[in-house]
Design a protein around this motif. Sequence first.
Motif, PDB file in Angstrom:
ATOM      1  N   PHE A  17       7.858  -0.787   0.158  1.00  0.00           N
ATOM      2  CA  PHE A  17       6.598  -1.387   0.611  1.00  0.00           C
ATOM      3  C   PHE A  17       5.774  -1.994  -0.522  1.00  0.00           C
ATOM      4  N   GLY A  40       4.285  -5.397   8.466  1.00  0.00           N
ATOM      5  CA  GLY A  40       5.297  -4.778   7.598  1.00  0.00           C
ATOM      6  C   GLY A  40       5.167  -3.268   7.633  1.00  0.00           C
ATOM      7  N   ILE A  41       4.477  -2.697   6.665  1.00  0.00           N
ATOM      8  CA  ILE A  41       4.326  -1.242   6.619  1.00  0.00           C
ATOM      9  C   ILE A  41       3.645  -0.755   7.904  1.00  0.00           C
ATOM     10  N   GLY A  42       4.080   0.394   8.375  1.00  0.00           N
ATOM     11  CA  GLY A  42       3.516   0.943   9.607  1.00  0.00           C
ATOM     12  C   GLY A  42       2.182   1.602   9.359  1.00  0.00           C
ATOM     13  N   LYS A 109       5.515  12.123   4.391  1.00  0.00           N
ATOM     14  CA  LYS A 109       6.274  11.516   3.293  1.00  0.00           C
ATOM     15  C   LYS A 109       6.333  12.488   2.120  1.00  0.00           C
ATOM     16  N   TYR A 132      14.853   5.626   6.613  1.00  0.00           N
ATOM     17  CA  TYR A 132      13.546   5.638   5.921  1.00  0.00           C
ATOM     18  C   TYR A 132      13.825   5.912   4.436  1.00  0.00           C
ATOM     19  N   ASN A 187      12.614   5.542  12.600  1.00  0.00           N
ATOM     20  CA  ASN A 187      12.133   4.552  11.647  1.00  0.00           C
ATOM     21  C   ASN A 187      13.346   4.198  10.799  1.00  0.00           C
ATOM     22  N   TYR A 218       6.955  10.092  14.740  1.00  0.00           N
ATOM     23  CA  TYR A 218       6.630   9.121  15.791  1.00  0.00           C
ATOM     24  C   TYR A 218       6.786   9.697  17.191  1.00  0.00           C
ATOM     25  N   LYS A 249       0.211   8.457  12.616  1.00  0.00           N
ATOM     26  CA  LYS A 249       0.504   7.362  13.533  1.00  0.00           C
ATOM     27  C   LYS A 249      -0.086   7.584  14.918  1.00  0.00           C
ATOM     28  N   TYR A 347       8.077   0.533  16.431  1.00  0.00           N
ATOM     29  CA  TYR A 347       8.817  -0.445  15.629  1.00  0.00           C
ATOM     30  C   TYR A 347       9.793  -1.215  16.501  1.00  0.00           C
ATOM     31  N   ARG A 388      12.457  -5.411  10.544  1.00  0.00           N
ATOM     32  CA  ARG A 388      11.605  -4.507  11.331  1.00  0.00           C
ATOM     33  C   ARG A 388      10.221  -5.104  11.490  1.00  0.00           C
TER      34      ARG A 388
HETATM   35  C1  MLT Z   1       6.751   2.757   7.327  1.00  0.00           C
HETATM   36  O1  MLT Z   1       6.242   1.648   7.465  1.00  0.00           O
HETATM   37  O2  MLT Z   1       7.970   2.950   7.324  1.00  0.00           O
HETATM   38  C2  MLT Z   1       5.840   3.905   7.198  1.00  0.00           C
HETATM   39  O3  MLT Z   1       4.521   3.520   7.360  1.00  0.00           O
HETATM   40  C3  MLT Z   1       5.960   4.490   5.893  1.00  0.00           C
HETATM   41  C4  MLT Z   1       5.354   5.836   5.854  1.00  0.00           C
HETATM   42  O4  MLT Z   1       4.916   6.374   6.875  1.00  0.00           O
HETATM   43  O5  MLT Z   1       5.339   6.373   4.772  1.00  0.00           O
END
Ligand code: MLT
Length: 410
Positions: A17, A40-42, A109, A132, A187, A218, A249, A347, A388
């Motif tokens: 990221f 992009g990033i979640g 994480k 991931y 993910n 998730y 999330k 996603y 993604r």
């Molecule tokens: C992602 O986009 O894969 C996640 O936001 C990354 C994360 O949760 O660390």
Amino acid sequence: MVTINSNYLKLKAGYLFPEIARRVNAYLVENPDATIIKLGIGDVTEPLPAACREAMTAAVADMGDRDRFKGYGPEQGYIWLREAIATHDFQARGCDIDASEIFISDGSKCDCGNILDIFGDDNSIAVTDPVYPVYVDTNVMAGNTGEVNERGEYGGLVYLPISAENNFTAAIPDRKVDLIYLCFPNNPTGATATEEHLQAWVDYARGHGSLILFDAAYEAFITDPSLPHSIYEIEGARDCAIEFRSFSKNAGFTGTRCALTVVPKSLQGKAADGSDVSLWSLWNRRQSTKFNGVSYIVQRGAEAVYSEAGQTEVKALVAFYLENARIIGEHLAASGFKVYGGINAPYVWVQAPNGLSSWDFFDKLLHHCHVVGTPGAGFGAAGEGYFRISAFNSRANVEAAMGRISQQFS
Ligand code: MLT
């Protein structure tokens, strides 16, 4: 001069990221007027639930009162939060999980990486491909892998390919692996696992003395009532699985930071002398030595997720992002893309058009549509040719991004 942990030198380029952010920033330097939409990033975009904010405000007031002030909290997390989690997230779904088996932390994480502290360096480790990247990179840092090859695969890891052909659910290995990372809803692909699939993994793990590291960050996005939310809904999982969960999330805590890891007291590992050792005891020892807990204020906010008002608001947030995912999937499919995921997950996994590589498609979207996604190749060799798209953004941005993509590719 100090020596370094040379395992870091085995890592490929930067973490995915930050690398994307670097490329976007470089583009913006050349094109300062571009209005970039980031899918992009979640990372969540919608405000924290009012129930959480009110609980945090009340907790701030507690901190200003000599009688209610809190210093160091319990390293494992306050019991009132752990009990709310055990009751609502686990026992209500029939899972035999006790509050004493829950550890509150500042992120899944972090926990996914930190958990490696309690394992030996001679375990065989399986990850799906794509995956991931945290699972892989933290094992590289810990010295659990060899060097990376030209496909981006690290020696010593067992890669389990997932694709449309196997519904993005890995086949059970035909050899013994000790540690297995599973993530559902997945993910990056947005795929889900049925009870039968998870039962097969649990049976495999129990049969081989393996441990499943189950990332359920998730789970709140599961709308299909037949799908399990927790690995502990599966018979036997207490003896072979650790589960990671997050408030990021579902309740929008990416910036606030609160998560949890479940380590059942029934889990055992082997010491060098062959004796059994409780994994709960090791993780408790690790956390109480290296971690001082999540702030009282944030834990009060997380507790409010389980209030009646909190539950209503969290469900609305999840429904909002799922509707974004539906809009993304529908637009991309109508523009001729092959799309996966995005139904029980935030996603959408899409095949890059015309045989483009993931990073070429990334550049095309950035340059022509000013939309940022995540190249599938960043999640592993088998993600090459895929992309993604995250549903975490405002409705206006999602609709604008899809309009730009439809215009470019229809
Ligand atoms: C992602 O986009 O894969 C996640 O936001 C990354 C994360 O949760 O660390």
